[in-house]
Design an enzyme around this catalytic site. Structure first.
Site, short mmCIF file in Angstrom:
data_model
loop_
_atom_site.label_atom_id
_atom_site.label_comp_id
_atom_site.label_asym_id
_atom_site.label_seq_id
_atom_site.Cartn_x
_atom_site.Cartn_y
_atom_site.Cartn_z
N LYS A 172 59.19 76.89 6.81
CA LYS A 172 60.59 76.49 6.88
C LYS A 172 60.96 75.68 5.63
CE LYS A 172 63.75 73.14 8.43
NZ LYS A 172 64.41 73.33 7.16
N SER A 226 61.34 63.06 3.95
CA SER A 226 61.66 61.64 4.11
C SER A 226 60.70 60.94 5.07
CB SER A 226 63.08 61.48 4.63
OG SER A 226 63.14 61.93 5.97
N GLU A 247 53.69 64.05 3.26
CA GLU A 247 53.98 63.45 1.96
C GLU A 247 55.41 62.96 2.02
OE1 GLU A 247 52.08 62.62 -0.33
OE2 GLU A 247 50.30 63.75 0.26
N CYS A 281 59.52 62.16 -5.51
CA CYS A 281 58.90 61.05 -4.76
C CYS A 281 57.97 60.26 -5.67
CB CYS A 281 58.17 61.58 -3.54
SG CYS A 281 56.95 62.80 -3.93
N GLN A 328 73.58 63.26 -1.04
CA GLN A 328 72.63 62.52 -1.85
C GLN A 328 73.37 61.64 -2.86
OE1 GLN A 328 69.19 62.24 -1.48
NE2 GLN A 328 69.50 60.63 -3.00
N GLU A 380 63.52 53.69 -0.80
CA GLU A 380 63.60 54.83 -1.72
C GLU A 380 65.04 55.32 -1.82
OE1 GLU A 380 61.77 58.67 -0.69
OE2 GLU A 380 60.88 58.60 -2.69
C1 UN1 Z 1 55.42 65.48 -9.64
O1 UN1 Z 1 55.84 64.36 -9.86
O2 UN1 Z 1 54.99 66.21 -10.54
O3 UN1 Z 1 58.37 65.48 -3.59
C2 UN1 Z 1 55.33 66.07 -8.28
C3 UN1 Z 1 57.87 65.07 -4.64
C4 UN1 Z 1 56.39 65.22 -4.80
C5 UN1 Z 1 56.01 66.05 -5.95
C6 UN1 Z 1 56.05 65.30 -7.23
N1 UN1 Z 1 55.81 65.74 -3.60
O4 UN1 Z 1 58.56 64.58 -5.51
#
Ligand code: UN1
Length: 478
Positions: A172, A226, A247, A281, A328, A380
């Site tokens: 998804k 998130s 993540e 991220c 955003q 964040e």
């Molecule tokens: C990067 O900085 O090269 O969602 C990868 C994100 C991370 C991937 C960053 N999972 O920004």
């Protein structure tokens, strides 16, 4: 109306209600229509993946290798076209879009190789005459939920290992970027995947994502997105005792010490904080700068920001594309207002920009005089907004860097081996960068963080096997 891009369920492209995919650099530009899957279709996809699992998990290594290899080759061959689609639907610049596409190809290439390198261990038992074999087996049906900010690389680095190790997949993608997701599934399907091995269900998290969370037939879920959604995913996975990999966010510090090379530090900060519109991220949203270099750093960084070209992602010369959508952009602006109210100084940017095409353009924003307790330093933002936090010395810098609910990436710019070495050992983050931006990682080594940033095993490289396989210990009396 343009052709409808449909969902792939059990090897068949299935109709659904089309949703327009809009270009954030030009909201008049409709990229295509993509079918939103229903809850029933998500259930069909899970059933199909379950049915396909026994055969795929025992499939020949050369079959897996060939499909992943072929996929890599097609992605490389179409990098300009796919990179353009990526830039058009997500808003990162064309060179960034092409770069990310190549990275997706490299991930498939890497896991094509890994399929041929599966190995276990044979060890003697403590009981004479008994042998022990330790092997890895596929987990089962893997649910893959991906974010909008890396529309091709993140799907690649979840789908490639899932298939490599013999799992079947229900995928998804984020609602905002179905284009690259559809393209990658189309490529894998044509590369010869048996029906049901990879199913695509585009659409809403509340419908499709929820169906995956509620199904007892999904054995593992990997999610990037998130913290709020990640927490819900983890709770649902605990209920079903299923494997989970999350993540989530970051509030990544880039420490700049007095002895840093100024040009390197400014490059790292501007690249890490603002490239890809700060929507990573791994972005350096906290610039923790010691007092001796502080003013020179702020001046040079501001100068560099002033020269950055913010414009349509597809236009030649653009360095920063638009924010991904109105929501955003509203969130970025909300945090800019919060930062001002909290007493930080907006040293540069922060205003909406008008360009030739209507889009979500924001002038990158740099706060100074920020403290690490302000909301802009703790939460964040996920946009082109960064804060400079002034500190006395290395010791204070390290303590500020680590004082955060997150722990994804941490960087330091210094010419001191002593401080670089100490920082590598003591930064509470999954990834540490010395004289490099906090964002922008390799595709063949582990990716992930600590604390509120990540949960479960690492992604990418050989470490991906930890999540996508389960270990079996077999004893045999000779
Ligand atoms: C990067 O900085 O090269 O969602 C990868 C994100 C991370 C991937 C960053 N999972 O920004």
């Amino acid at each position: 109306m343009a052709e409808l891009h449909r969902n792939l369920i059990d090897g068949v492209w299935v109709d659904g209600e089309g949703v327009a995919n809009i270009n954030p650099s030009d909201t008049n530009d409709v990229i295509g229509h993509y079918a939103g899957a229903t809850g029933d279709q998500a259930a069909d996809a899970i059933r199909a993946a379950r049915a396909a699992f026994p055969a795929w998990s025992r499939s020949g290594l050369m079959e897996r290798h060939a499909i992943l290899r072929k996929t890599a080759d097609e992605i490389f061959a179409r990098k300009d076209e796919l990179g353009r689609l990526l830039a058009r639907e997500e808003g990162k610049t064309l060179p960034e879009g092409i770069g990310e596409t190549v990275r997706a190809g490299q991930v498939f290439e890497f896991f094509a190789g890994e399929a041929l390198r599966l190995a276990g261990e044979t060890v003697p038992s403590v009981r004479p005459g008994v042998g022990v074999e330790i092997t890895r087996e596929a987990v089962g049906v893997v649910g893959i939920i991906t974010p909008w900010n890396f529309p091709i690389a993140i799907p690649a680095w979840k789908i490639a290992p899932a298939l490599c190790y013999g799992n079947t997949v229900v995928f998804k993608p984020a609602e905002l970027v179905p284009g690259c997701a559809w393209a990658i599934v189309d490529i894998l399907h044509r590369a010869g995947l048996p029906k049901g091995v990879l199913n695509l269900v585009m659409g809403k998290g509340s419908v499709v994502g929820q169906a995956m969370l509620d199904s007892p037939d999904v054995d593992a879920i990997t999610f990037t997105g998130s913290v709020a959604t990640g927490t819900r995913v983890a709770a649902a996975c605990a209920k079903h005792m299923r494997k989970v990999q999350l993540e989530m966010g970051g509030k990544n510090p880039l420490v700049v010490l007095d002895d840093a090379d100024l040009a390197t530090a400014v490059d790292c900060a501007v690249n890490g904080a603002f490239f890809s519109t700060g929507q990573r991220c791994t972005a350096s949203s906290r610039l923790v700068v010691t007092q001796g270099i502080h003013d020179r750093f702020v001046e040079a960084a501001t100068e560099k920001l002033r020269a950055l070209v913010v414009d349509n992602a597809l236009k030649e010369g653009t360095q920063i594309g638009p924010v991904v959508d109105e929501n955003q952009l509203a969130q970025d602006e909300k945090y800019i207002a919060i930062g001002r109210d909290e007493g930080a100084k907006l040293a540069f940017g922060g205003e909406r920009l008008n360009r030739e095409t209507p889009g979500f353009y924001l002038q990158p924003a740099l706060f100074t005089e920020a403290s690490n307790t302000m909301r802009i330093s703790r939460e964040e933002i996920f946009g082109p907004v960064a804060s400079v936090i002034r500190v006395k010395d290395y010791e204070e810098a390290l303590s500020v860097a680590n004082d955060t609910p997150f722990g994804l990436s941490a960087g330091i710019c210094t010419t001191s081996l002593k401080h670089a070495t100490h920082f590598k050992r003591n930064a509470e983050a999954g990834m540490v960068m010395v004289n490099l931006p906090t964002a922008g990682v390799d595709f063949h080594v582990p990716f992930g963080g600590r604390k509120g940033s990540s949960y479960g095993p690492r992604e990418q490289g050989r470490y991906a096997a930890e999540f996508y396989t389960t270990v079996k210990t077999a004893y045999t009396l000779a």
